[in-house]
Structure formats: structure tokens, C-alpha cells
Motif scaffolding. Structure first.
Motif, short mmCIF file in Angstrom:
data_model
loop_
_atom_site.label_atom_id
_atom_site.label_comp_id
_atom_site.label_asym_id
_atom_site.label_seq_id
_atom_site.Cartn_x
_atom_site.Cartn_y
_atom_site.Cartn_z
N GLY A 109 0.39 -1.08 0.10
CA GLY A 109 0.30 0.02 -0.08
C GLY A 109 1.00 1.37 -0.07
O GLY A 109 2.31 1.20 0.27
N ILE A 110 0.51 2.06 0.24
CA ILE A 110 0.88 3.93 -0.45
C ILE A 110 1.50 3.83 0.91
O ILE A 110 3.37 4.40 0.85
N TYR A 111 1.00 3.40 2.11
CA TYR A 111 2.10 4.01 3.37
C TYR A 111 3.10 2.51 3.66
O TYR A 111 3.84 3.37 3.94
N GLU A 112 2.94 1.75 2.80
CA GLU A 112 4.32 1.19 3.13
C GLU A 112 5.45 1.86 2.00
O GLU A 112 6.36 1.42 2.19
N LEU A 113 4.69 2.34 0.90
CA LEU A 113 6.08 2.21 -0.39
C LEU A 113 6.31 3.72 0.29
O LEU A 113 6.57 4.53 -0.81
N LEU A 114 5.96 4.41 1.35
CA LEU A 114 5.88 5.96 1.04
C LEU A 114 7.66 6.28 0.47
O LEU A 114 8.57 5.71 1.52
N GLY A 115 7.91 7.15 -0.32
CA GLY A 115 9.50 6.98 -0.13
C GLY A 115 10.09 6.24 -1.09
O GLY A 115 11.17 6.27 -1.61
N ASN A 116 9.15 5.14 -1.55
CA ASN A 116 9.97 4.22 -2.94
C ASN A 116 9.39 3.89 -3.55
O ASN A 116 8.48 4.70 -3.80
N TYR A 117 10.09 3.38 -5.20
CA TYR A 117 9.67 3.43 -5.86
C TYR A 117 9.21 2.29 -6.47
O TYR A 117 9.34 1.16 -5.28
N VAL A 118 7.57 2.17 -7.24
CA VAL A 118 7.00 0.42 -7.26
C VAL A 118 8.35 -0.51 -8.12
O VAL A 118 8.92 0.22 -9.30
N ARG A 129 13.18 10.10 7.24
CA ARG A 129 13.36 10.69 5.68
C ARG A 129 12.99 12.56 6.42
O ARG A 129 13.59 13.24 5.40
N PHE A 130 13.19 12.66 7.08
CA PHE A 130 12.70 14.07 7.23
C PHE A 130 14.51 15.17 7.98
O PHE A 130 14.21 16.50 7.86
N GLU A 131 15.04 14.25 7.24
CA GLU A 131 16.68 14.45 7.37
C GLU A 131 16.97 15.49 9.64
O GLU A 131 17.12 16.60 9.26
N PRO A 132 16.09 14.72 10.15
CA PRO A 132 16.79 15.33 11.44
C PRO A 132 18.22 15.57 12.00
O PRO A 132 18.95 14.77 10.96
N GLU A 133 18.97 16.28 12.58
CA GLU A 133 20.04 16.41 13.04
C GLU A 133 20.06 15.56 13.46
O GLU A 133 22.58 14.62 13.02
N LEU A 151 20.65 2.35 5.50
CA LEU A 151 19.39 3.41 4.62
C LEU A 151 20.45 4.58 4.07
O LEU A 151 20.41 5.13 3.78
N LEU A 152 21.00 5.13 5.51
CA LEU A 152 21.62 6.53 5.39
C LEU A 152 22.97 5.94 4.42
O LEU A 152 22.97 7.22 3.57
N ASP A 153 23.14 5.24 4.79
CA ASP A 153 24.43 4.54 3.07
C ASP A 153 24.38 4.87 2.37
O ASP A 153 24.91 4.68 0.97
N ARG A 154 22.81 4.06 2.37
CA ARG A 154 21.92 4.06 0.90
C ARG A 154 22.17 5.53 0.41
O ARG A 154 22.16 5.43 -1.15
N GLY A 155 21.48 6.41 1.08
CA GLY A 155 20.41 7.36 0.50
C GLY A 155 19.66 6.72 0.50
O GLY A 155 18.81 6.31 0.73
N PRO A 160 13.32 9.20 -1.86
CA PRO A 160 12.61 11.33 -1.21
C PRO A 160 11.87 11.20 -0.56
O PRO A 160 10.83 10.14 -0.93
N VAL A 161 11.48 12.59 0.21
CA VAL A 161 10.65 12.89 0.04
C VAL A 161 9.73 14.14 0.33
O VAL A 161 10.80 14.95 -0.29
N ALA A 162 8.94 15.09 -0.31
CA ALA A 162 8.55 16.17 -0.46
C ALA A 162 9.10 16.63 0.37
O ALA A 162 8.21 16.58 2.20
N GLY A 163 9.45 17.98 -0.07
CA GLY A 163 9.87 18.69 0.86
C GLY A 163 11.41 18.99 1.61
O GLY A 163 11.38 19.66 3.11
N ARG A 164 12.45 17.89 0.84
CA ARG A 164 13.83 17.81 1.43
C ARG A 164 14.38 18.46 1.19
O ARG A 164 14.04 19.64 0.54
N GLY A 165 15.11 18.48 1.99
CA GLY A 165 16.16 19.62 2.11
C GLY A 165 17.51 19.58 1.59
O GLY A 165 17.27 20.05 -0.06
N SER A 166 18.35 19.85 1.52
CA SER A 166 19.28 19.67 0.93
C SER A 166 19.53 18.52 -0.15
O SER A 166 20.34 18.42 -1.07
N GLY A 167 18.82 17.55 0.34
CA GLY A 167 19.26 15.98 0.39
C GLY A 167 20.60 15.45 0.09
O GLY A 167 21.11 15.14 0.62
N GLU A 168 21.23 16.39 1.25
CA GLU A 168 22.74 15.75 2.22
C GLU A 168 22.29 15.12 3.43
O GLU A 168 22.29 16.00 4.38
#
Length: 681
Positions: A249-258, A312-316, A338-342, A345-353
């Protein structure tokens, strides 16, 4: 045929360079012939062709080389490459035309002025045709190579997810799957052909379409469809003995590709799925991005999903705090991977780094000194408190543990939060805190009161979020049913009329994150849990999904209700003023903090003393004092009750008019208590 189709696939950029040279040497002559209606009539201009051809050749090769035409892998050409060719073709035509009129025309060469334009168009067409012949050859090879041996598939859902699934099946013959038809409820798609696959009907026609195409497998590619739609498709396929697979479902796919790799058997969570909620990711990002976040119970079902989605919302920094070392070890390594692989994507992401620092902390919330030390070390700004004992029956027979963990543990976390100035505090509560009949629910209601008091003291948004059962969590009835099915049965239910509200773990956590930014301090948020589900229906569905038949392969047995259980769970406390928030799936009781009793401190201390000596009677009396609506079931305690002057009498809102009947129904089969004035410890 395979060798014919595979020949273009062997072409490399050096081959394309040679082919382009041949094209560019020919196109000026063809352009002149088109302009003068034939080769014979263009003989007057032949003397000028060598110079024109050389000039145009240099322009084209220079532009194409600098433009990267000979550094691309054309086997995977897409719309991006098509735009690239078109851009370079237009650029070539423009430069040719400019040079022609600036250099050749002043020399009075006998050549028509339209030749640069015609030549540019011919070159563009020829170059594009050669490049995309590779893509066409690959598509034809995929389409017609070894189809006979592949599993024919009908895809339910001709949306983006369905098209991606079909595209991957067509692209990878090794998957051994061949899509033959779509079914979709969108009337505009009826009769359409998408990527060579026809839309042959609606979702209700899936079994008929599968039989007509001699298909024995259906893939459900509708991540946003509610469970009702999936239930109808699965039921139709089961009756026709057609296998079904689905994507999450869409909740499990959050940020992932089909992907086809995500295909799995249909699960009970899919059948209970609801339409996706509208999300305000910007508000959640503002709450979490760049902040120091701490999550208690981080290894649990809800806590670990909170960690996944918060990350996924890039906390410090993200502090994963829990008592069980194995579960903390697992979620820490999962998040680190997850961090090692990158991060997805999440809407509203910041720098992406992403530079989030992960910290795993093994600690017990029941020890205040340990909590103070952890909070002092990591200085969290946002805290999600999900650590709790939640199993109703176990807490009923171990009330001291319910108190020390759910009540005193919450107090310790709150005091540590206020000590270091936590800006935002969210406690995960439960529908069992409403009119509780068990110790677990009463302890969670007492914890809510502690959160409200802390909100008043700190003046900060410290809130509680209340929701029902989550599918797949530890201790979930679904896991119990699955284990009983694997053992050959029977499936045991406590009452044929028992209902519960259910929500998937990712959906619940997403709504918790949505509710968090709405708090101003002291509120209780309730998640819209949808319609209640009968536990016996859940058992029936699980039996069918397992390929079994009730009565023939496995039985359902009624065992009777246990202490602390209710037939119907409730979400609303009488007297709390509920309003919908700007989010249509979240309710809020803004006046929840007005129910905090003045004797909360002394009652909590009494609970602490009683739990230390495992004095069950005193624990129940203290909980009853704190939570007047607490109606314990299954215990026999004399001389207890709430003082009349502390009774709460409030009007019932229209939304709550049905609550008393439901509550009464929930108590059927249980003896009530004779409530008398007792001496408060």
C-alpha cells in the motif's frame, strides 16, 4: 528473428559516428533534390555541393560531439534522449543557416537558401531514427522472445503503479511474466492500449478477463485503493481459483519506487486498507528537519516505524531508545543501512545531503536517573514517547508492571524532557484509555493526565495521540491467528460479536506525525480509525488468504472474554470537546487538560508505592481514583471507589450519544462492582 532484432543492440557509439558521417554526407544532396524536385534538375547546383556538404558536416559533428551524442547508451533511450536529439538538431539547423547566409551566400554560390533548413530536418530525422532503432529492437526482442514459456498476467490497475509493473515485466524477460491485459475502473481507459497491453474491463471483471485470456495470475497494482476494492478482487479470484499478488500500500511505499521485486501475497492488512490520507509533509518537515529527535520504545512496532519515517525528514540526530537490545540493534542497523544507501525521496526535502547522526540507547524508562542522564547527554528537542506495555491480558495479571512502565515511566520521561527543555512532546496512547475496563487502559489514561499536567507546567506543545489496534504489531490478534493457522488450528476468538478498530502501522505513524505539529499543549488527538471490524470476520479472511476453508481445513472456536476486554472499543471520553482539525482524519480535544485532578501527584506516588510492593488492591483503588470512568472487570476488591466530590458530570456531545449503549454492550457477560467510598491511600 532473435538475431535480426538483436543486431541493433550490438551498435556502439563508434558505430553511430560512422553511420552519422554517412548520413551527413548524403543529406545535403537529398535536401537539394527535394528542393529542386529531382536530381536531374539540380545538376546546376552540383558544383557547390562539396563545399556546402563539408561545412555542414563540420557543424554537425562539432555540435553532436560537444553535445554528448557519442557518450550515451542508446539501449535505454527515453523521452529525455529524444528531447536531447531534438535540441541538438535545432541548434545544428540554426548554425547551418547562419553560416550559410553569412559565409556562402555572400560568395554567390549557386545553392538555394532553403537547403540548410531541409538538410537539418533530414539529419535530425535520420539520426533519431538510427538511435531509437536500438530501443525499438530491444522492445521487440523483449515482446516476442520466449513469450510461450512465460506466465500470463492480468494487471488490476492501469495507473502509474500498474504501468511501471508492466514496463518492468516487458523489459526483463528473466522475470518470466507476460502482461496480457489491464482491468481498471477509470471509464476513460476502457478499450485503451497502454504499452501494448489492452484495458479489457473494470476491476469487477477481473476473473472473467483472466479466464478469457487463459491467465492464472492477477497482480493488484493499486497502492492507493481502499481495502474494499482489494477484497472484491481477491474474492472474485479465489472463486475462480486464480492466484493473486499485490504491491504494498501507499503507506508502505512512502518514499520508495514501485517494482516487481515488491510483489507479495495479499495480506490481511491489504484487505483492511483505507483510502490514503492527504499529507502535509511540509509541516512535519518543519517540525523534524535539523532537530534532535528522541523516540522511546524505538525497537517496538510503532517506535521502529516512527524511526523510519522520522529519519526521512533529515533530523540533526535521532536517538533510538529502548529496553530490548535485540530490537534496538535491528532498527539501528536498518536505519544505518538506509543512510548509507541514500534516503528515499520525501516531498519537502532539504539539501538532500542527509547528515543525521544515529544513536542507539539501551535504557529502561522506569529509572528516572537513567532518563535524566540520557536526556542530558543528547539534549533532544522533539520526543515521541511510544514505550509502553500494551498487552491487555498480560497487564491485567501484572498490574504492577503496567503502572511502573506506563505511568511511572511516562512521568520519568516527561520530567527529563522538561528538565532539558524539550520543545515538542508526543505520547502514543490508545483507545483502551477511554472508559477503561482493564489495567492497561487505565494506566494509559493516567499517563495522558501526566502529559496534560506537563503541558501546563512547561507551556509547550506536549500532547497525546490516541488510536486503536495496529495490524501486524507485536501481540496483534492477526499474528496470533496466523500462528494458529500454521499449527492447524483452531483459531480462537473470545466473542463472536467483538469488534475493534484497525489501522496499519505505517498509516498510524504517518497520522501521528501529521498530528504532532498541530499541538499547542495539553490536547488529545484522536485518529479517525474508520469503521470497526469484527474479529470473527478477520479470522474468516485469514483462513481464505491461507488457501484454506473454514470447517473443512480449520475451525473457529469461541473461548469467552477475558478480564479487561470489551466488546466495543471507544475513542471519545465524555466531556472532552472534540473537533476536527485542519486534517480530516484527525480529531482534537482541546479541553483535555481540564480533567487533570489536583491530587495527581499524590495519586502517582501512591501508585509507585503500591507497585513497589505489588499491592494489586491498592493499585486498582488508586487507578480508580485517578480515572473515575475506570470500571475494572475480573477483580474483587472491597471498599474502593471514587469520592463523590471528585465525580465528573459532563454533558454528552451529539457524536457521543451512541457511546453509552456501546459501552453497555461492551460489558455484557461481566459482573459489575459495588462502588463504595474507600479510604484513599
Amino acid at each position: 528473428m532473435d538475431s535480426f532484432f538483436s543486431f541493433p543492440l550490438k551498435l556502439r557509439n563508434r558505430h553511430f559516428l560512422v553511420i552519422d558521417l554517412a548520413i551527413f554526407l548524403i543529406t545535403p544532396t537529398l535536401a537539394l533534390a527535394l528542393r529542386t524536385d529531382g536530381f536531374s534538375s539540380s545538376s546546376f547546383f552540383y558544383s557547390s555541393l562539396p563545399l556546402v556538404t563539408t561545412l555542414f558536416l563540420l557543424v554537425k559533428l562539432g555540435v553532436f560531439y560537444k553535445g554528448g551524442m557519442y557518450s550515451r547508451f542508446w539501449r535505454y533511450a527515453s523521452i529525455d534522449e529524444l528531447f536531447h536529439i531534438a535540441f541538438l538538431g535545432v541548434l545544428v539547423t540554426g548554425l547551418q543557416t547562419a553560416l550559410f547566409f553569412l559565409v556562402l551566400r555572400p560568395a554567390n554560390l549557386p545553392i538555394p537558401g532553403s537547403i540548410p533548413l531541409i538538410d537539418g530536418m533530414l539529419s535530425l530525422f535520420a539520426v533519431g531514427l538510427v538511435r531509437f532503432s536500438v530501443r525499438l529492437a530491444e522492445r521487440l526482442l523483449q515482446r516476442f522472445s520466449g513469450i510461450e514459456g512465460r506466465t500470463q498476467v492480468v494487471v488490476a490497475g492501469a495507473g502509474e503503479a500498474g504501468v511501471l509493473i508492466v514496463q518492468e515485466m516487458q523489459r526483463n524477460p528473466s522475470l518470466n511474466m507476460h502482461p496480457v491485459a489491464f482491468v481498471d475502473d477509470d471509464p476513460s481507459k476502457k478499450g485503451a492500449v497502454i504499452r501494448g497491453v489492452p484495458v479489457l474491463g473494470q476491476c469487477k471483471d477481473v476473473a472473467a478477463v483472466a479466464q478469457a485470456t487463459n491467465t492464472h495470475q492477477v497482480i493488484i497494482a493499486m497502492p492507493t485503493a481502499p481495502g474494499k476494492v482489494l477484497r472484491e478482487i481477491v474474492s472474485a479470484c479465489e472463486q475462480a481459483e486464480i492466484a493473486t499478488k499485490t504491491i504494498p500500500g501507499i503507506y508502505e511505499l512512502l518514499g520508495n519506487y514501485v517494482s516487481v521485486n515488491q510483489l507479495r501475497d495479499v495480506q490481511i492488512e491489504d484487505l483492511l486498507r483505507r483510502a490514503p490520507i492527504k499529507t502535509d509533509l511540509g509541516a512535519v518537515a518543519e517540525l523534524l528537519r535539523g532537530k534532535r529527535v528522541l523516540i522511546t520504545g524505538g525497537g517496538g512496532s510503532i517506535g521502529s516505524e516512527l524511526c523510519r519515517q522520522a529519519l526521512r525528514f533529515e533530523p540533526e540526530s535521532l536517538v533510538i531508545l529502548g529496553h530490548g537490545e535485540n530490537s534496538i540493534f535491528e532498527i539501528y542497523n536498518e536505519l544505518k543501512s538506509l543512510l548509507d544507501r541514500g534516503l528515499p525521496p520525501v516531498a519537502g526535502r532539504g539539501s538532500g545531503e542527509v547528515k543525521t547522526q544515529l544513536h542507539s540507547v539501551i535504557a529502561d524508562i522506569r529509572f528516572p536517573e537513567r532518563m535524566n542522564a540520557v536526556f542530558e547527554k543528547y539534549q533532544p528537542q522533539v520526543v515521541f514517547h511510544s514505550a509502553a506495555h500494551k498487552h491487555v491480558h498480560l497487564m491485567e495479571v501484572n498490574p504492577s508492571e503496567a503502572v511502573t512502565n506506563n505511568v511511572l515511566g511516562t512521568r520519568n520521561v516527561l520530567e527529563a524532557s522538561m528538565e532539558v527543555g524539550v520543545e515538542h512532546f508526543v505520547m502514543i496512547s490508545t483507545d483502551k484509555a477511554v472508559n477503561p475496563t482493564g489495567v492497561m487502559g487505565a494506566s494509559k489514561r493516567a499517563a495522558e493526565l501526566l502529559v496534560h499536567r506537563a503541558a501546563g507546567r512547561s507551556g509547550k506543545p506536549y500532547v497525546a495521540v490516541r488510536f486503536g489496534n495496529v495490524l501486524g504489531s507485536r501481540g496483534s490478534v492477526v499474528l496470533t491467528f496466523k500462528r494458529q493457522i500454521s499449527q492447524g488450528g483452531p483459531i480462537t476468538i473470545t466473542h463472536p460479536d467483538m469488534t475493534r478498530y484497525f489501522m496499519t502501522i505505517p498509516e498510524a505513524v504517518q497520522l501521528v506525525l501529521q498530528a504532532a505539529p498541530l499541538g499547542r499543549g495539553g490536547e488529545v488527538f484522536m485518529l479517525d480509525m474508520g469503521e470497526p471490524v469484527k474479529i470473527v470476520d478477520l479470522a474468516h479472511d485469514l483462513i481464505e488468504l491461507s488457501g484454506l476453508q473454514e470447517g473443512r481445513d480449520i475451525d473457529i472456536q469461541v473461548t469467552g472474554m477475558r478480564p479487561g476486554e470489551k466488546l466495543f472499543e471507544e475513542m471519545f471520553v465524555a466531556g472532552e470537546d472534540y473537533k476536527r482539525t485542519q486534517h480530516d482524519k484527525i480529531f482534537m480535544a482541546a479541553n483535555a487538560s481540564t480533567f487533570v485532578p489536583s491530587y495527581l501527584n499524590s495519586a502517582t506516588r501512591s501508585l509507585e508505592e503500591a507497585s513497589a510492593r505489588d499491592d494489586v488492591d491498592t493499585i486498582l483503588v488508586c487507578l480508580k481514583e485517578l480515572v473515575p470512568e475506570f470500571t475494572p472487570v475480573g477483580h474483587s476488591v472491597e471498599g474502593w471507589g471514587r469520592p463523590p466530590e471528585r465525580a465528573v458530570s459532563v454533558p454528552v456531545s451529539p457524536e457521543q450519544k451512541e457511546q453509552p449503549a456501546a459501552r453497555a454492550a461492551g460489558q455484557q457477560g461481566h459482573s459489575d462492582f459495588t462502588v463504595t467510598r474507600g479510604q484513599y491511600p
